[in-house]
Design a protein around this motif. Structure first.
Motif, mmCIF file in Angstrom:
data_model
loop_
_atom_site.group_PDB
_atom_site.id
_atom_site.type_symbol
_atom_site.label_atom_id
_atom_site.label_comp_id
_atom_site.label_asym_id
_atom_site.label_seq_id
_atom_site.Cartn_x
_atom_site.Cartn_y
_atom_site.Cartn_z
ATOM 1 N N PHE A 87 -40.429 68.036 -170.713
ATOM 2 C CA PHE A 87 -39.271 66.944 -170.441
ATOM 3 C C PHE A 87 -38.867 67.451 -169.134
ATOM 4 O O PHE A 87 -39.239 68.415 -168.296
ATOM 5 C CB PHE A 87 -38.058 67.172 -171.332
ATOM 6 N N GLY A 88 -37.853 66.798 -168.559
ATOM 7 C CA GLY A 88 -37.491 67.012 -167.158
ATOM 8 C C GLY A 88 -38.459 66.839 -165.797
ATOM 9 O O GLY A 88 -38.424 67.539 -165.056
ATOM 10 N N ARG A 89 -39.258 66.028 -166.263
ATOM 11 C CA ARG A 89 -40.365 65.685 -165.338
ATOM 12 C C ARG A 89 -39.784 65.091 -164.135
ATOM 13 O O ARG A 89 -39.140 64.245 -163.989
ATOM 14 C CB ARG A 89 -41.573 64.905 -165.809
ATOM 15 N N CYS A 90 -40.217 65.682 -162.734
ATOM 16 C CA CYS A 90 -39.837 65.227 -161.444
ATOM 17 C C CYS A 90 -40.863 65.974 -160.626
ATOM 18 O O CYS A 90 -41.674 66.564 -160.923
ATOM 19 C CB CYS A 90 -38.580 65.654 -161.305
ATOM 20 N N GLY A 160 -37.398 57.414 -158.101
ATOM 21 C CA GLY A 160 -37.293 56.975 -156.928
ATOM 22 C C GLY A 160 -36.177 55.949 -156.556
ATOM 23 O O GLY A 160 -36.139 55.502 -155.343
ATOM 24 N N GLY A 161 -35.298 55.792 -157.378
ATOM 25 C CA GLY A 161 -34.166 54.710 -157.080
ATOM 26 C C GLY A 161 -33.291 55.472 -156.186
ATOM 27 O O GLY A 161 -32.977 54.521 -155.397
ATOM 28 N N THR A 162 -33.028 56.536 -156.125
ATOM 29 C CA THR A 162 -32.115 57.313 -155.213
ATOM 30 C C THR A 162 -32.647 56.878 -153.571
ATOM 31 O O THR A 162 -31.917 56.518 -152.796
ATOM 32 C CB THR A 162 -31.879 58.540 -155.456
HETATM 33 O O1 PRT Z 1 -25.160 72.474 -162.187
HETATM 34 P P1 PRT Z 1 -26.390 73.052 -162.091
HETATM 35 O O2 PRT Z 1 -26.740 73.748 -160.837
HETATM 36 O O3 PRT Z 1 -26.883 73.669 -163.331
HETATM 37 O O4 PRT Z 1 -27.283 71.668 -161.999
HETATM 38 P P2 PRT Z 1 -27.909 70.999 -160.950
HETATM 39 O O5 PRT Z 1 -26.948 69.722 -160.420
HETATM 40 O O6 PRT Z 1 -28.597 71.946 -159.615
HETATM 41 O O7 PRT Z 1 -29.226 70.188 -161.504
HETATM 42 P P3 PRT Z 1 -29.339 68.971 -162.291
HETATM 43 O O8 PRT Z 1 -28.649 69.112 -163.797
HETATM 44 O O9 PRT Z 1 -29.143 67.898 -161.526
HETATM 45 O O10 PRT Z 1 -30.973 69.053 -162.648
HETATM 46 C C1 PRT Z 1 -31.800 70.120 -163.245
HETATM 47 C C2 PRT Z 1 -33.162 70.091 -163.251
HETATM 48 O O11 PRT Z 1 -33.535 68.826 -163.663
HETATM 49 C C3 PRT Z 1 -33.621 70.110 -161.834
HETATM 50 O O12 PRT Z 1 -33.848 71.448 -161.350
HETATM 51 C C4 PRT Z 1 -34.990 69.299 -162.027
HETATM 52 O O13 PRT Z 1 -36.186 70.444 -162.699
HETATM 53 C C5 PRT Z 1 -34.754 68.309 -163.214
HETATM 54 N N1 PRT Z 1 -34.790 66.974 -162.753
HETATM 55 C C6 PRT Z 1 -35.483 66.096 -163.277
HETATM 56 C C7 PRT Z 1 -34.047 66.487 -161.806
HETATM 57 C C8 PRT Z 1 -34.324 65.137 -161.941
HETATM 58 N N2 PRT Z 1 -35.290 64.770 -162.748
HETATM 59 C C9 PRT Z 1 -33.578 64.115 -160.685
HETATM 60 N N3 PRT Z 1 -33.827 62.986 -160.752
HETATM 61 N N4 PRT Z 1 -32.977 67.005 -160.818
HETATM 62 C C10 PRT Z 1 -32.449 66.394 -160.057
HETATM 63 N N5 PRT Z 1 -32.664 64.882 -160.041
HETATM 64 C C11 PRT Z 1 -32.060 64.261 -158.900
HETATM 65 C C12 PRT Z 1 -32.450 64.410 -157.534
HETATM 66 O O14 PRT Z 1 -31.753 65.558 -156.845
HETATM 67 C C13 PRT Z 1 -31.884 63.092 -156.632
HETATM 68 O O15 PRT Z 1 -30.533 63.192 -156.400
HETATM 69 O O16 PRT Z 1 -31.777 62.869 -159.196
HETATM 70 C C14 PRT Z 1 -32.005 62.031 -157.870
HETATM 71 C C15 PRT Z 1 -33.258 61.380 -157.803
HETATM 72 O O17 PRT Z 1 -33.550 60.854 -158.990
HETATM 73 P P4 PRT Z 1 -34.393 59.397 -158.936
HETATM 74 O O18 PRT Z 1 -34.514 58.957 -160.624
HETATM 75 O O19 PRT Z 1 -33.466 58.326 -158.431
HETATM 76 O O20 PRT Z 1 -35.447 59.364 -158.209
#
Ligand code: PRT
Ligand code: ZN
Length: 283
Positions: A87-90, A160-162
């Motif tokens: 899970f949490g794939r990215c 990829g939405g962001t």
């Molecule tokens: O507060 P804390 O430091 O614990 O949390 P954080 O805010 O640093 O991390 P958090 O909760 O956002 O993410 C935790 C982990 O989730 C990350 O380290 C990744 O391993 C995993 N993960 C999976 C993601 C995403 N998917 C993700 N989409 N982490 C972040 N994003 C953000 C990304 O930074 C970007 O802003 O989502 C945005 C992009 O998403 P899309 O779907 O628009 O591409």
């Protein structure tokens, strides 16, 4: 007793708690603050920001942890990757403004890239022989090019939405990530044996994910064909029915193949097809 560090809030929190719950470890959510104790298992749960998890496992403040592989790579913490959790794939990718005519990685030479993952990026550029400057930004990295503080970004991408909504295009996928279970390198024998028993449970949960249990009645002369459609754990279970010439067939099927297989089985004459949730698969 073993101690696990998980994210206190954020994207990985819910599924980390869920995984422990599915592994039969009950944590009292009410008491959840900084350190919790499982009611029915020799496990303490330490709730932290994800950035801190690799280091606390490396220094032994926690024995194991659940965190994104991206954080392990960035911190360079000296830990074992015990399991990939699915899970949490990215991915962490390089993205440029869409007006840029991007032809190759050479484009990054002499450019400024905003990121929260400077170490992963430094390693990648060193490997590719790119000389660029890296500007560390914590949070909202995607606005850096429009704000004029960087030419490109290196950030986490999931859907990829962001990127799209900020006028950016993903040009290089650098690092694939998912949540991982990490472990310290100097666990005592007692802790290792608790970890092994947890892994046995976690594997049973992971093995059941994305799969269904399927059973149906089938004319006995179609069994061989049905077995070819439904390869199961070892082989499908076949049981005779009271009705002459019919049997009951049980198997396990992947979610993504389910409908295609059901259609083929129906065409063979299968009736009364039941598809059930799978909770655990102990191999
Ligand atoms: O507060 P804390 O430091 O614990 O949390 P954080 O805010 O640093 O991390 P958090 O909760 O956002 O993410 C935790 C982990 O989730 C990350 O380290 C990744 O391993 C995993 N993960 C999976 C993601 C995403 N998917 C993700 N989409 N982490 C972040 N994003 C953000 C990304 O930074 C970007 O802003 O989502 C945005 C992009 O998403 P899309 O779907 O628009 O591409
Ligand atoms: Zn974080």
């Amino acid at each position: 007793m073993i101690r696990i560090a998980i994210q206190s809030k954020g994207r990985l929190n819910e599924q980390s708690v869920e995984l422990l719950k599915d592994a039969g470890v009950t944590i009292d959510e009410q008491k959840r603050k900084f350190l919790g104790r499982a009611a029915n298992y020799p496990l303490e749960v330490l709730y932290l920001r994800d950035d801190d998890i690799p280091e606390v496992v490396a220094d032994g403040s926690s024995d194991i942890g659940i965190v994104g592989l991206n954080e392990v790579a960035e911190t360079g913490a000296d830990v074992n990757i015990v399991r990939k959790l699915g899970f949490g794939r990215c991915r962490i990718s390089l993205a440029v403004p869409k007006a840029v005519e991007y032809t190759s990685i050479e484009w990054f030479n002499g450019k400024t890239i905003a990121t929260s993952y400077p170490n992963v990026l430094k390693r990648f550029f060193a490997e590719k022989g790119i000389d660029a400057s890296i500007r560390v930004i914590k949070g909202s990295v995607e606005i850096a090019p429009a704000a004029g503080i960087a030419d490109a970004i290196f950030d986490i991408v999931s859907s990829g939405g962001t990127l799209i909504s900020n006028g950016l295009v993903e040009v290089e996928r650098v690092f694939e990530s998912e949540a991982v279970l990490i472990g310290g390198k100097n666990l005592t024998e007692e802790k290792k044996s608790i970890l092994d028993s947890m892994l046995f449970r976690i594997d049973a949960v992971s093995n059941s994910r994305g799969k269904k249990y399927i059973l149906m009645n089938l004319p006995s002369d179609k069994i061989d064909e049905a077995i070819r459609i439904l390869p199961a754990l070892r082989s499908p279970t076949v049981m005779p029915l009271a009705a002459e010439g019919w049997c009951s067939l049980h198997s396990v099927v992947k979610d993504i193949d389910l409908w295609e297989k059901v259609e083929k089985l129906k065409a063979l004459g299968a009736e009364g097809i039941l598809v059930l949730q799978l909770d655990k698969v102990i191999e």
